[in-house]
Design a protein around this motif. Structure first.
Motif, PDB file in Angstrom:
ATOM      1  N   GLU A   1       0.792  -1.227   0.000  1.00  0.00           N
ATOM      2  CA  GLU A   1       0.000   0.000   0.000  1.00  0.00           C
ATOM      3  C   GLU A   1       0.825   1.279   0.000  1.00  0.00           C
ATOM      4  OE1 GLU A   1      -2.747   2.342   3.157  1.00  0.00           O
ATOM      5  OE2 GLU A   1      -2.789   0.168   3.225  1.00  0.00           O
TER       6      GLU A   1
ATOM      7  N   VAL B   1       0.987  -2.277 -14.273  1.00  0.00           N
ATOM      8  CA  VAL B   1       1.536  -2.252 -12.907  1.00  0.00           C
ATOM      9  C   VAL B   1       1.173  -3.533 -12.164  1.00  0.00           C
ATOM     10  CG1 VAL B   1       1.391  -1.081 -10.673  1.00  0.00           C
ATOM     11  CG2 VAL B   1       1.591   0.261 -12.773  1.00  0.00           C
ATOM     12  N   GLY B   2      -0.071  -3.999 -12.330  1.00  0.00           N
ATOM     13  CA  GLY B   2      -0.474  -5.240 -11.680  1.00  0.00           C
ATOM     14  C   GLY B   2       0.338  -6.427 -12.150  1.00  0.00           C
TER      15      GLY B   2
ATOM     16  N   ALA C   1      -2.863   0.537 -15.109  1.00  0.00           N
ATOM     17  CA  ALA C   1      -3.190  -0.314 -13.964  1.00  0.00           C
ATOM     18  C   ALA C   1      -2.875  -1.777 -14.256  1.00  0.00           C
ATOM     19  CB  ALA C   1      -4.667  -0.153 -13.599  1.00  0.00           C
TER      20      ALA C   1
ATOM     21  N   TRP D   1      -2.559  -3.566  -4.570  1.00  0.00           N
ATOM     22  CA  TRP D   1      -2.768  -3.042  -5.923  1.00  0.00           C
ATOM     23  C   TRP D   1      -4.250  -2.768  -6.158  1.00  0.00           C
ATOM     24  CZ3 TRP D   1      -5.512  -5.747  -9.790  1.00  0.00           C
ATOM     25  CH2 TRP D   1      -5.507  -5.144 -11.053  1.00  0.00           C
ATOM     26  N   CYS D   2      -5.111  -3.681  -5.713  1.00  0.00           N
ATOM     27  CA  CYS D   2      -6.558  -3.446  -5.806  1.00  0.00           C
ATOM     28  C   CYS D   2      -6.940  -2.166  -5.074  1.00  0.00           C
ATOM     29  CB  CYS D   2      -7.332  -4.624  -5.209  1.00  0.00           C
ATOM     30  SG  CYS D   2      -7.213  -6.164  -6.131  1.00  0.00           S
TER      31      CYS D   2
ATOM     32  N   GLY E   1      -5.123   0.461  -4.600  1.00  0.00           N
ATOM     33  CA  GLY E   1      -4.712   1.623  -5.365  1.00  0.00           C
ATOM     34  C   GLY E   1      -5.699   1.958  -6.475  1.00  0.00           C
TER      35      GLY E   1
ATOM     36  N   LEU F   1      -0.846  -7.981  -4.012  1.00  0.00           N
ATOM     37  CA  LEU F   1      -1.863  -7.822  -5.054  1.00  0.00           C
ATOM     38  C   LEU F   1      -3.124  -7.174  -4.491  1.00  0.00           C
ATOM     39  CD1 LEU F   1      -1.449 -11.203  -6.959  1.00  0.00           C
ATOM     40  CD2 LEU F   1      -0.511  -8.953  -7.537  1.00  0.00           C
TER      41      LEU F   1
ATOM     42  N   LEU G   1       3.875  -6.221 -10.687  1.00  0.00           N
ATOM     43  CA  LEU G   1       3.856  -6.593  -9.273  1.00  0.00           C
ATOM     44  C   LEU G   1       3.736  -8.098  -9.098  1.00  0.00           C
ATOM     45  CD1 LEU G   1       1.582  -3.918  -7.552  1.00  0.00           C
ATOM     46  CD2 LEU G   1       3.998  -4.338  -7.098  1.00  0.00           C
TER      47      LEU G   1
ATOM     48  N   LEU H   1       2.682   1.820  -3.396  1.00  0.00           N
ATOM     49  CA  LEU H   1       1.712   2.050  -4.466  1.00  0.00           C
ATOM     50  C   LEU H   1       1.006   3.389  -4.304  1.00  0.00           C
ATOM     51  CD1 LEU H   1       0.132  -1.482  -4.951  1.00  0.00           C
ATOM     52  CD2 LEU H   1       1.553  -0.219  -6.562  1.00  0.00           C
TER      53      LEU H   1
ATOM     54  N   PHE I   1       1.898   4.867  -7.721  1.00  0.00           N
ATOM     55  CA  PHE I   1       0.862   4.469  -8.674  1.00  0.00           C
ATOM     56  C   PHE I   1      -0.336   5.408  -8.661  1.00  0.00           C
ATOM     57  CE2 PHE I   1      -2.962   1.556  -9.179  1.00  0.00           C
ATOM     58  CZ  PHE I   1      -2.990   1.653 -10.557  1.00  0.00           C
TER      59      PHE I   1
END
Length: 524
Positions: free
Chosen positions: A62, A92-93, A89, A149-150, A152, A146, A96, A65, A69
């Protein structure tokens, strides 16, 4: 005004999501204390082991990102380029996922070497158990990356509640594991089962967000597109933040290393106190910072009207944070044992353990305001696409905290004639002092860039005075109440504390108190 209300609403939803997840975390902590206690090798092994894969989550998760991001992604959305935003997105995902998969494999293989670094004080069966736990926990940390990432993606679309409430799934999986096996499995075996429960919870936390991410970003496709200019910008921003997060994690590792040299219970006591201490940091510091970052990034700029808007937004956020954090710090100082007993005193966790956690918590409380305000200052730098300045100050803070931590944790107890285990409190005191240094540096450098920022001295003095008066009233209640269950005692003592503080703030006409009352007052 509408924008300010929108961001305040966003901060409310962030805080609501964090509150739900933190309550679940406290339930997990209480269940852990019930079955493991504080002074057990299995408890120390689990808490030390979790530090290592947690490094992966914190480095790539977190914080990194949010700084690298979200500003790029939110800027694309703000310009109406949703298609390019979704491509960024997805790229980047994918990056990662690939990077964390490699690091998880390396972490599992290198677990014995990592233990030698993080917990050199562990030996024999305690060390072997820690190695096993690290190997089990590492894949779960990859899934949590991950999940971040969601978060973000959802935050950039102003969908705050789910992303911050999702950790409920992780906590719930661990609590279920403890309830199912806590009364039948011996502690070493229970620790391993709990680690597997953590992995299952990590998967659930990711999967519960994924469908909403797909709906919010329908053009999202996972592809390693490193040629895209926005993706390269994310990567450029990510490197200094990654290093900064690494420096912070080195500090956490140093704390665990030093605590492992202290008697059994120091590592677990430190972990318990930190979870309690991070509750107001997350609720009030992270909630405001997370809600403000996308809006700051969308507005952007350190010149003219954009600079003035940025400064006003920052100052407003600082006031909101301080209004809640000052009484939190005073409560930890005055009633830390009451709070620890209410949440943790059960099963193998006794009254003396609650007092020990209070001592560690009090050290953290000294720097609570600095830590939470520092989060918003760092977010302001990130909104300006400056990730290097906070990095430099973070490095300095960690250096100061490490030196002071060794002196106060290892050397000071012998000089003061105290039991060695109380060196754990010295670690939190040193972190608090270093936190104030970092805040002063962040504010000074930003003020030179966008103009005067910060909290008015009369406002801060009023908050501390109100908190002290409220603590005195609550202490009077504590002195006259009979012995009762710790949870009931906490409600009886902390209830008047909160009432006196809020009531005094209302009488003084503090706007943040009135805003709070408007939120909790039922609408006719």
């Amino acid at each position: 005004m509408t924008t300010k209300r929108s961001e305040a609403r966003g901060a409310f939803f962030v805080a609501a999501g964090i509150l739900v997840s933190r309550v679940a975390g406290l339930v997990r902590l209480r269940a852990f204390a019930h079955y493991f206690g504080l002074q057990s090798d299995a408890a120390d092994a689990f808490n030390a082991a979790f530090r290592i894969p947690n490094l992966l989550q914190n480095l790539f998760g977190e914080g990194a990102l949010s700084a690298s991001f979200i500003p790029v992604y939110a800027s694309l959305l703000g310009r109406g380029d949703a298609r390019e935003a979704d491509r960024v997105a997805g790229a980047v995902g994918a990056l990662l996922a690939l990077t964390t998969s490699v690091l998880v494999a390396i972490g599992v293989a290198a677990a014995p070497f990592l233990i030698a670094v993080i917990a050199p004080g562990f030996s024999g069966e305690k060390r072997e158990l820690t190695v096993v736990l690290v190997r089990v926990l590492f894949p779960g940390a990859g899934l949590l990356v991950l999940s971040a990432w969601c978060l973000g993606v959802l935050n950039s679309h102003r969908r705050f509640l789910l992303s911050y409430a999702a950790p409920v799934m992780w906590n719930a999986a661990m609590v279920v594991t403890l309830v199912m096996f806590g009364n039948s499995a011996p502690l070493p075996r229970l620790a391993v089962l709990l680690a597997w429960g953590s992995v299952a919870g990590s998967a659930l936390q990711f999967l519960v967000q994924l469908p909403v991410v797909v709906r919010a970003a329908p053009g999202l496709r996972f592809a390693l597109n490193r040629a895209s200019a926005p993706v390269r910008q994310v990567a450029r921003n990510f490197v200094p933040v990654f290093i900064g997060r690494g420096v912070v994690q080195i500090s956490a590792f140093v704390d665990t290393l030093i605590a492992s040299l202290l008697p059994t219970g120091a590592v677990t006591g430190l972990a318990n106190a930190q979870l309690l201490y991070t509750l107001p940091v997350s609720l009030f510091g992270m909630s405001v910072a997370a809600a403000e970052l996308p809006a700051m990034a969308a507005e952007g700029g350190s010149e003219g009207a954009a600079r003035d808007a940025l400064r006003a937004r920052l100052n407003d956020g600082l006031r909101r944070i301080a209004f809640f954090v000052v009484p939190s710090a005073i409560a930890f100082l005055a009633f830390g044992d009451v709070i620890a007993a209410a949440l943790l005193q059960t099963g193998r966790f006794g009254r003396d353990d609650a007092i020990f956690v209070w001592g560690i918590l009090a050290g953290s409380a000294l720097g609570l305001l600095a830590t939470t305000l520092g989060r918003l200052y760092s977010s302001t730098y990130y909104a300006l696409h400056d990730t290097r300045t906070p990095l430099g100050f973070a490095v300095l803070r960690i250096g100061v905290a490490t030196i002071l931590g060794y002196l106060l944790a290892v050397r000071a107890p012998a000089v003061l004639g105290m039991p060695r285990i109380w060196g754990a409190a010295g670690l939190t005191v040193s972190a608090s002092l270093a936190g104030w240094l970092e805040l002063l540096l962040l504010r000074s450098a930003l003020n030179a860039r966008i103009g005067p920022t910060g909290l008015p001295a009369p406002y801060v003095a009023t908050l501390w005075l109100l908190g002290i008066v409220a603590a005195a009233a609550a202490w009077g209640v504590r002195m006259v109440i009979p012995a009762m269950h710790p949870a009931i005692a906490a409600a009886v003592v902390l209830g008047p504390y909160g009432i006196v503080y809020i009531g005094g703030a209302m009488m003084r006409g503090i706007p943040e108190a009135r805003a709070l009352l408007r939120r909790v007052r039922p609408r006719s």
